[in-house]
Design an enzyme around this catalytic site. Structure first.
Site, PDB file in Angstrom:
ATOM      1  N   ASP A   1     -15.097  15.714   1.707  1.00  0.00           N
ATOM      2  CA  ASP A   1     -15.825  15.209   2.884  1.00  0.00           C
ATOM      3  C   ASP A   1     -15.208  15.656   4.196  1.00  0.00           C
ATOM      4  O   ASP A   1     -14.502  14.900   4.873  1.00  0.00           O
ATOM      5  CB  ASP A   1     -15.890  13.679   2.820  1.00  0.00           C
ATOM      6  CG  ASP A   1     -16.698  13.211   1.619  1.00  0.00           C
ATOM      7  OD1 ASP A   1     -17.408  14.047   1.020  1.00  0.00           O
ATOM      8  OD2 ASP A   1     -16.618  12.019   1.287  1.00  0.00           O
TER       9      ASP A   1
ATOM     10  N   ASP B   1     -18.362  13.725  -8.921  1.00  0.00           N
ATOM     11  CA  ASP B   1     -17.774  13.321  -7.643  1.00  0.00           C
ATOM     12  C   ASP B   1     -16.916  12.073  -7.858  1.00  0.00           C
ATOM     13  O   ASP B   1     -16.962  11.463  -8.928  1.00  0.00           O
ATOM     14  CB  ASP B   1     -18.929  13.036  -6.678  1.00  0.00           C
ATOM     15  CG  ASP B   1     -18.459  12.746  -5.274  1.00  0.00           C
ATOM     16  OD1 ASP B   1     -17.365  13.199  -4.903  1.00  0.00           O
ATOM     17  OD2 ASP B   1     -19.206  12.060  -4.538  1.00  0.00           O
TER      18      ASP B   1
ATOM     19  N   GLU C   1     -11.319  11.031  -8.464  1.00  0.00           N
ATOM     20  CA  GLU C   1      -9.841  10.998  -8.242  1.00  0.00           C
ATOM     21  C   GLU C   1      -9.170   9.961  -9.125  1.00  0.00           C
ATOM     22  O   GLU C   1      -8.007  10.188  -9.481  1.00  0.00           O
ATOM     23  CB  GLU C   1      -9.552  10.716  -6.753  1.00  0.00           C
ATOM     24  CG  GLU C   1      -9.982  11.836  -5.832  1.00  0.00           C
ATOM     25  CD  GLU C   1     -11.503  11.975  -5.684  1.00  0.00           C
ATOM     26  OE1 GLU C   1     -12.182  10.948  -5.864  1.00  0.00           O
ATOM     27  OE2 GLU C   1     -11.995  13.073  -5.438  1.00  0.00           O
TER      28      GLU C   1
HETATM   29  C1  GLC Z   1     -18.772  11.409  -1.632  1.00  0.00           C
HETATM   30  C2  GLC Z   1     -18.905  12.912  -1.814  1.00  0.00           C
HETATM   31  C3  GLC Z   1     -20.104  13.418  -1.061  1.00  0.00           C
HETATM   32  C4  GLC Z   1     -21.330  12.662  -1.530  1.00  0.00           C
HETATM   33  C5  GLC Z   1     -21.144  11.165  -1.373  1.00  0.00           C
HETATM   34  C6  GLC Z   1     -22.307  10.362  -1.973  1.00  0.00           C
HETATM   35  O1  GLC Z   1     -18.469  11.103  -0.318  1.00  0.00           O
HETATM   36  O2  GLC Z   1     -17.755  13.591  -1.444  1.00  0.00           O
HETATM   37  O3  GLC Z   1     -20.249  14.795  -1.252  1.00  0.00           O
HETATM   38  O4  GLC Z   1     -22.455  13.080  -0.809  1.00  0.00           O
HETATM   39  O5  GLC Z   1     -19.958  10.754  -2.017  1.00  0.00           O
HETATM   40  O6  GLC Z   1     -22.463  10.605  -3.301  1.00  0.00           O
END
Ligand code: GLC
Length: 798
Positions: A483, A405, A408
């Site tokens: 998100d 995650d 980017e």
């Molecule tokens: C980011 C991700 C989400 C995750 C969060 C905490 O917002 O996109 O899916 O739950 O981080 O790790």
């Protein structure tokens, strides 16, 4: 008509007269008097590459997007020189290069223009950073439509829009917000029933304008790098998408459990909660294959560590979950906490693996653990190190899969939300700044993750998920749309985003079902599950701070609906797995928007909601509250309503009933849909019989069912089973033939054939040329036939 003077006035430079030309096998080089070289490479009869150098010098030819397995090869190739142009001719295309302006015109052999430069290549010098802003403009053809471009949260047809590509963390994004998490600079143009594709393989921030600024012009440009694009000709859109996907690669088959239902939240902890979650699934008999641990399993958000208070013995926990049929997926982020006592930080410092700023200091950014440094995943040595970090997780503790995650990369509390642009990267030996490396940073992270997971789960198959992606990332990872929000509009978006990703080479994709931010009500959750089970990646995930989002978090009616649809997904696993196999092998998108399915029907060019799941199932989600049904477009041909077997004729918009427990589903006539029994998780049951749902058609139609061991690599050695079924329906007979390929022995050798829409009463059944007594094969009435052998031909007569 833009004149050259206007161009100069705007600060643009453009090629002038061609003064030399040479051919080197499949490469054609044209040089202009002012030092532009256009190099056209013929990759295939209908796939070309166009590259432009200024000042007579090309950059080193290097790309992260292109797959090593991309096919090459063309038939006849000719070039001729005319008074005002050069002409390159392949068996499919004619490419005209204008001598005065270097402009290109591509047409088919019938003389139809497929794609044509307006100004064509032009550029602006970039004094601040050096290099050029490279630009291309094309003529928008009459009634031309545009599709693709990866993850854009907007209408599927991009005509009239401008988008740009720069991987961005976009918490709770909105409709039309751009850019989002992924950068996939590939589009498909369609006009006069001719489809072509353009992939602008440039990792700098890039922009695409689809007749937005000027009605008759489509253009694309980037902040640096080369004008370097690939052109694919159809005329079928399917050929274009497959050609792009072939060039940028497809994933290997994932383990089948990765196609099951997955449950996630930010975050499930401590162990007792995870265990209770697992138990509840089994108690309520809602199938589920994977549970996710978000960042809170870590010790202070330090990657590759565990919070031992929450998870005292992760190895035991994961083994116990596994016993019960649950795989554990854990999150790993790129930011490494600056902490001199933390081993990952220490190793990276010792080896000099973190990114540095232009003048030398380490790049620093705030993420979950506070101030972090970021590994330079564009350095092959760093990727190897990163891959090794997974060793303990995978081979000792028993983690099954990893979720990358924030890659980017996301940086908090700064307006740009990412790394500073002067951050330096190795770029596999082509040092550059973040301007060039930003869009592939996440891709290279997940690539390293994939390599590590693959090594340490071997002989099983890896499963990896990423949020950021550039073209080609599909070779390594699945993905989700980030998100989103628990609103009806986001249900619409999820549908469009997933279809668009499928058209852009990256089919293994889904949304956070129910919405990540905020809380859905039961109705929205139910409608979203109905769509989500038809997405290649099927996971409920939520931010967890607004309430729960488990299948039982709403009314029992909702729980029942959720169960019904997850069960349907598990029944359709052999169909879904076959879809994946076709994607992996042929680059065929797993979901097909209607325009892909029937481009000749111009009504499909502006449809967004309906799509074809695989080859034969039409799906159209209900996207608003209190609906009893909806209007939808049913494509041409005859379709069976899945719920009542009523046959409808397509080619027009029509009203379809869909009470809260129904999503409009139609099966294409002639389809043979394979089904497994419902299992609580993949591999729970030994399949003893394959159900074949046979949808009668007057005429012929083929269907395939691909199977293998559902994990491991023996399929590469021929250990797969490919069953092709051919149906031939007549007024009073139905013939089903089966052709088999591959050495894999399926666990079953009998079939239950469920006949839909048979227009006659069955008088006789012949299996492999032997008539069988009807009481042996017809257990209930007219529409089910049980066959206890692996038949090659069944003839049913009325
Ligand atoms: C980011 C991700 C989400 C995750 C969060 C905490 O917002 O996109 O899916 O739950 O981080 O790790």
């Amino acid at each position: 008509m833009i004149t050259n003077t206007e161009l100069e006035y705007k600060g643009n430079l453009y090629p002038n007269q061609i003064i030399s030309f040479n051919q080197d096998v499949d490469k054609f080089n044209f040089t202009s008097e002012n030092g532009v070289i256009l190099q056209i490479t013929v990759l295939r009869n209908s796939a070309l590459r166009f590259r432009y150098a200024t000042e007579n010098v090309f950059e080193p030819d290097f790309s992260y997007a292109i797959s090593e397995d991309a096919s090459r090869g063309y038939g006849d190739l000719e070039v001729s020189e005319e008074e005002s142009y050069y002409l390159i001719t392949t068996t499919k295309l004619k490419v005209l290069v204008d001598k005065l302006t270097m402009r290109i015109q591509i047409s088919d052999h019938e003389g139809n223009i497929i794609n044509e430069d307006e100004i064509g290549f032009h550029w602006e010098e970039n004094y601040e950073y050096g290099g050029n802003t490279v630009k291309m403009s094309k003529i928008t053809q009459n009634a031309e439509s545009y599709f693709g471009m990866g993850d854009k949260a907007t209408h599927s047809n991009l005509k009239g829009k401008r988008v740009n590509n720069w991987c961005m963390d976009q918490y709770a994004y909105g409709k039309d917000q751009d850019p989002l998490y992924k950068a996939i600079p590939f589009y498909i143009g369609l006009h006069k029933n001719q489809a072509y594709g353009i992939f602008f393989d440039n990792t700098f921030r890039s922009y695409f304008d689809f007749a937005h600024e000027r009605r008759n012009v489509t253009s694309f440009w980037a902040d640096g790098g080369e004008m370097n694009y690939y052109f694919f000709y159809g005329p079928e859109m399917s050929k274009v998408v497959k050609a792009y996907t072939n060039l940028t690669g497809t994933p290997e088959l994932p383990p089948m459990w990765a196609m099951g239902y997955h449950q996630s939240k930010w975050s499930y902890f401590p162990e007792s909660n995870v265990k209770a979650l697992a138990a509840k699934f089994r108690e309520l008999r809602i199938p589920c294959d994977a549970l996710y641990l978000d960042i809170d399993y870590m010790d202070g958000f330090r990657c590759f560590t565990w919070d031992k208070k929450k998870f005292p013995d992760p190895k035991r926990m994961m083994a116990e979950l596994n016993e019960d049929g649950f795989k554990t997926v854990v999150m790993i982020d790129p930011g490494i906490k600056i902490d001199k006592d933390y081993w990952v930080y220490q190793e990276a410092m010792e080896e000099d693996y973190f990114c540095k700023r232009g003048d030398g200091p380490y790049m620093k950014g705030k993420v979950w653990p506070g101030e972090c440094h970021f590994p330079d995943f564009t350095n092959p040595e760093v990727r190897e190190w990163w891959a090794e970090l997974y060793k303990e997780f995978m081979s000792e503790l028993g983690v099954h899969a990893v979720w990358n995650d924030m890659n980017e990369p996301a940086v908090m509390e700064v307006p740009t939300k990412t790394a500073p642009l002067d951050t330096r990267h190795n770029y596999d030996g082509h040092p550059c700044t973040h301007r060039k490396a930003h869009n592939i940073y996440g891709m290279q992270m997940v690539r390293a993750t994939y390599e590590g997971i693959k090594k340490y789960v071997y002989p099983k198959r890896p499963f990896v998920i990423t949020r950021a992606a550039y073209a080609g990332t599909q070779r390594y990872s699945s993905t989700w749309t980030g998100d989103n929000v628990a609103t009806w509009e986001h249900l619409w978006l999820a549908n469009v985003q997933v279809q668009r990703m499928c058209m852009s080479g990256m089919s293994f994709v889904g949304s956070d079902i129910g919405g990540f931010a905020e809380q859905p009500n039961g109705e929205l959750f139910a409608r979203w599950i109905q769509l989500g089970v038809f997405h290649p990646f099927c996971r409920v995930h939520s931010s967890g701070d607004h309430g729960d989002q488990e299948p039982w978090s709403f009314d029992t009616d909702v729980t029942d609906i959720v169960r019904k649809y997850i069960e349907l997904r598990y029944q359709l696993l052999p169909y879904l797995y076959t879809m994946f196999w076709k994607y992996s092998k042929f680059g065929e998108p797993m979901l097909k928007p209607l325009v892909y399915f029937d481009q000749e029907d111009t009504q499909t060019h502006f449809r967004t909601d309906e799509f074809i799941f695989g080859d034969h199932i039409l799906v159209c989600p209900v996207q608003e509250p209190n609906a009893q049904g909806r209007r939808m477009y049913i494509p041409r041909g005859k379709w069976y309503n899945y719920w009542d077997d009523n046959i409808v004729k397509g080619g027009k918009e029509q009203w379809v009933e869909a009470d809260i427990d129904v999503i409009p589903l139609f099966i294409k006539e002639g389809a043979i849909i394979p089904k497994f029994p419902v299992q609580q998780y993949v591999g729970e049951l030994v399949i003893e019989k394959l159900d074949l749902e046979v949808y009668f058609k007057l005429g012929t139609e083929s269907s395939t069912v691909y199977e293998d061991a559902q994990d491991g690599y023996d399929y590469n050695k021929g250990d797969f089973s490919l069953r092709s079924f051919k149906m031939n329906g007549k007024e009073n007979s139905l013939v089903i033939q089966q052709f088999k390929d591959g050495a894999f022995m399926t666990s079953y050798d009998s079939f239950r054939i469920n006949l839909h829409g048979l227009p006659f009463a069955i008088e006789s059944v012949e299996v492999d040329n032997e008539e069988v007594p009807l009481n042996e094969v017809k257990p209930n009435g007219n529409d089910v036939i049980e066959i206890c052998k692996d038949f090659t031909q069944v003839i049913i007569k009325g």
